[in-house]
Design an enzyme around this catalytic site. Structure first.
Site, PDB file in Angstrom:
ATOM      1  CB  ALA A   1      -0.928   0.001   1.207  1.00 58.08           C
ATOM      2  CG  ASP A   2       3.688   2.331   3.117  1.00 63.57           C
ATOM      3  OD1 ASP A   2       2.918   3.283   3.297  1.00 63.57           O
ATOM      4  OD2 ASP A   2       4.141   1.643   4.044  1.00 63.57           O
ATOM      5  CG  ASN A   3       5.565  -0.840  -2.916  1.00 66.86           C
ATOM      6  OD1 ASN A   3       4.644  -1.020  -3.695  1.00 66.86           O
ATOM      7  ND2 ASN A   3       6.169  -1.838  -2.274  1.00 66.86           N
TER       8      ASN A   3
END
Lengths: 412, 412
Positions: free
Chosen positions: A182-184
């Site tokens: 979800a971050d990258n």
């Protein structure tokens, strides 16, 4: 080839060597993973990314492992190719310098909790008055408005709420994706939004506000997950390593491990029957076409395939399957992936001579191959405040006395 | 506000409404998921994407579920906002038209097996002679060169070989990500590479070859996976739903289900102790800081947390935790994700009036929010060859007799 043609060819090679975002200036307030991953893509492809950190403290990821020789590999990996500036945005003098920098950049990028920039008096409404052509880009957990906007979020929260976990693993044993996707992925989406805005700015002079949320990001990558529900009310079930619509498309057992196989066409299936020396299977009514194979996969086809594959080594299976042109993959751990010939050949590990480690480190390179450009890091991640003086001098024309004073008052 | 200021404000709103890629022309030869997901992003943000399909056959995803009223939701989802052209590239006449179209577009995008375009005589070397400013973009399984280049690949093969599967799930039970993330992420990377090249082209007139492989894509998103090995020789283990470096950061049991919690800071941990009405836990040496909590997580902290959380409902826990500002997420299935207020509020479901379904369908929208632009689909996915005549007439100025003849000879 005549002299003139040679000249043209040479010019072309030189032109191609210029990275696409050369000349773009980005003031990067991001920290941790999502935002720095966004600006890493931009820096890798030529943008001048000025990483702004709090004096004496810096990005929290400087304290994140893995470590080597006392330095953070995490920080070094996602901040290569950037320049380092320290600036205290809570000080009036710091805000003043920040606003001057805003005039000199194309993009400002941040992933603070929603409202943080506004509280500091540095929200979009303020900054666009200073630089109407500014592109102001944010990553948030849940978007910029609404009751959840100011709630903190982490990767696992987005993977859970967005539906991805419910589709990964098997019934009763669902999992998040190991790495913080979800971050990258939100970082990658934001970099795409930024470059689209840069393209429009180049054509029209228009500034832009762009934003990406981690929850939206996860929801956007469910493939059939969302549409199966919106079209037919069907709730997706986790299907292990199978694709429920294709068979065989799964992970199967070999004598000495497991492997992925994907027979997405009738041709691949027939080739597999040949490799197994069981050509009659292709004519069996239970396996005659993809639908039949899906219908009889778990109770019949999978046991039959594994009865055969589990008698052979991965090396044997790989030779036979790739020889027959059947999509096949070993389940590589990170060592095997890092050491694979193909990862090396694709320059997917960059060697960076990083003084923070006192040695050359090896980190994943860019997956976006722009032919003609150097496929390597240009510089290591910055030490805290490494380029502060140079940036203030070159961009804002501050003299050395002024810079010295800012250091003494802990503004930079 | 004076008349002049109003005028300026109005102009700005009109300028902002223009999508960033308006005016960009893309000839899209992609099929299935990865390539169409790439060009979907570009079409969503204003590019004129001309989807080229084989006459009488079309993209294989037209036959992929979920279906409704006989139409493919899969195809409709990832091809919204595009225009449809049929053209037979195996016919000489088809190649001729293709080459004429190449003069009229900025980008050509393809995800055929490596070598397919070259076999048809339509490789980059040929096309760049026709249009030196062309951006030629490819997605492949393993890159464009080397012994694996022409091997077929599927999502699960990339997830397996790239190291992602080895990090997802738990020891002895590793899994691929449910949705085909090697496909959609490589598509997203390619769209970013394309827009970077467009930016450079706008500035310099330079054409480009760009490529993304599915294997590189997966390798690039391992977060600490690759660097833990390259720095310290440590092979990443699957860690279930935990982050091994942060505690508590996991999925825990409630009375009526499970939830994600992520206490990434000391503040969140202390708040959790308050919510549990166990403030003394914050002072317990086994839980005093993040490292101590990680060291005692599985044997001590997790059981203690679940003893408490399993006595309460998700609704109770959600109220308490979000009230205390602790990162919390329900594990939503696809129904819950689709029906959540926040997904609706963020326009993450677009309503498309699609004649192929005879009704309005609902599909995931764009996660890249470009403020000022309409956040909705402009048109449904094209029927096979829907815009062939218009494109040949408008772009190549073919007259109706010529177009009729091309239909009769099955070139279009």
């Amino acid at each position: 080839m005549g002299a003139s043609a040679k000249q043209t060819a040479k010019q072309t090679i030189e032109q191609l060597a210029v990275k696409p975002l050369t000349g773009v200036r980005i003031l990067d307030l991001t920290h941790a993973y999502s935002g720095p991953f966004c600006t890493m893509h931009l820096a890798d492809h030529g943008a001048t990314v000025i990483k702004l950190e709090i004096p004496g403290k810096g990005d929290q990821s400087r304290n994140w492992g893995p470590f080597k020789n006392g330095a953070s590999g995490y920080y070094a990996y996602v901040n290569r190719n950037k320049y380092g500036l320290t600036l205290n945005l809570k000080e009036e003098k710091g805000k003043e310098i920040f606003k001057k920098l805003i005039r000199e950049v194309d993009v400002v990028c941040e992933n603070f909790r929603v409202g943080t920039m506004e509280k500091m008096g540095l929200g979009y409404d303020v900054l666009k008055e200073i630089n109407p052509q500014l592109i102001y880009a944010s990553i948030s957990g849940f978007g910029l408005e609404g009751p959840e906007a100011t709630q903190p979020s982490y990767d696992v929260v987005s993977q859970a709420m967005g539906g991805l976990m419910s589709m990964t693993g098997e019934k009763g044993h669902i999992f998040k994706v190991g790495p913080a996707i979800a971050d990258n992925y939100s970082g990658t989406y934001l970099s795409l939004a930024i470059v689209m805005a840069l393209y429009q700015k180049e054509r029209t002079g228009l500034g832009r506000r762009v934003d990406v949320s981690m929850l939206d990001t996860i929801f956007s990558i469910l493939e059939t997950g969302a549409i199966s529900y919106t079209l037919n009310g069907k709730i997706a079930e986790p299907a292990g390593n199978r694709d429920p619509e294709i068979a065989p498309f799964d992970v199967l057992k070999a004598k000495d491990g497991s492997f992925a196989i994907a027979c997405g066409t009738q041709k691949f299936w027939k080739s597999l029957c040949q490799v197994m020396n069981r050509p009659e299977l292709a004519e069996n009514p239970h396996f005659i076409d993809n639908q039949a194979r899906c219908d009889h996969y778990l109770d019949e086809l999978k046991p039959l395939l594994e009865e055969w594959s589990s008698q052979h080594t991965l090396a044997e299976l790989e030779t036979w399957m790739t020889g027959a042109g059947i999509p096949f993959g070993r389940i590589c751990n990170t060592k095997e992936a890092c050491e694979s010939e193909i990862i090396k050949r694709r320059h997917m590990l960059w060697q960076i001579d990083d003084p923070a480690f006192g040695e050359t480190i090896s980190v994943p390179g860019t997956p976006m191959k722009i032919h003609g450009c150097a496929d390597q890091a240009e510089r290591p991640a910055p030490q805290l405040g490494q380029h502060t003086d140079a940036i203030l001098h070159d961009l804002l024309h501050l003299d050395m006395d002024a810079i010295k004073n800012l250091h003494e008052t802990n503004v930079i």
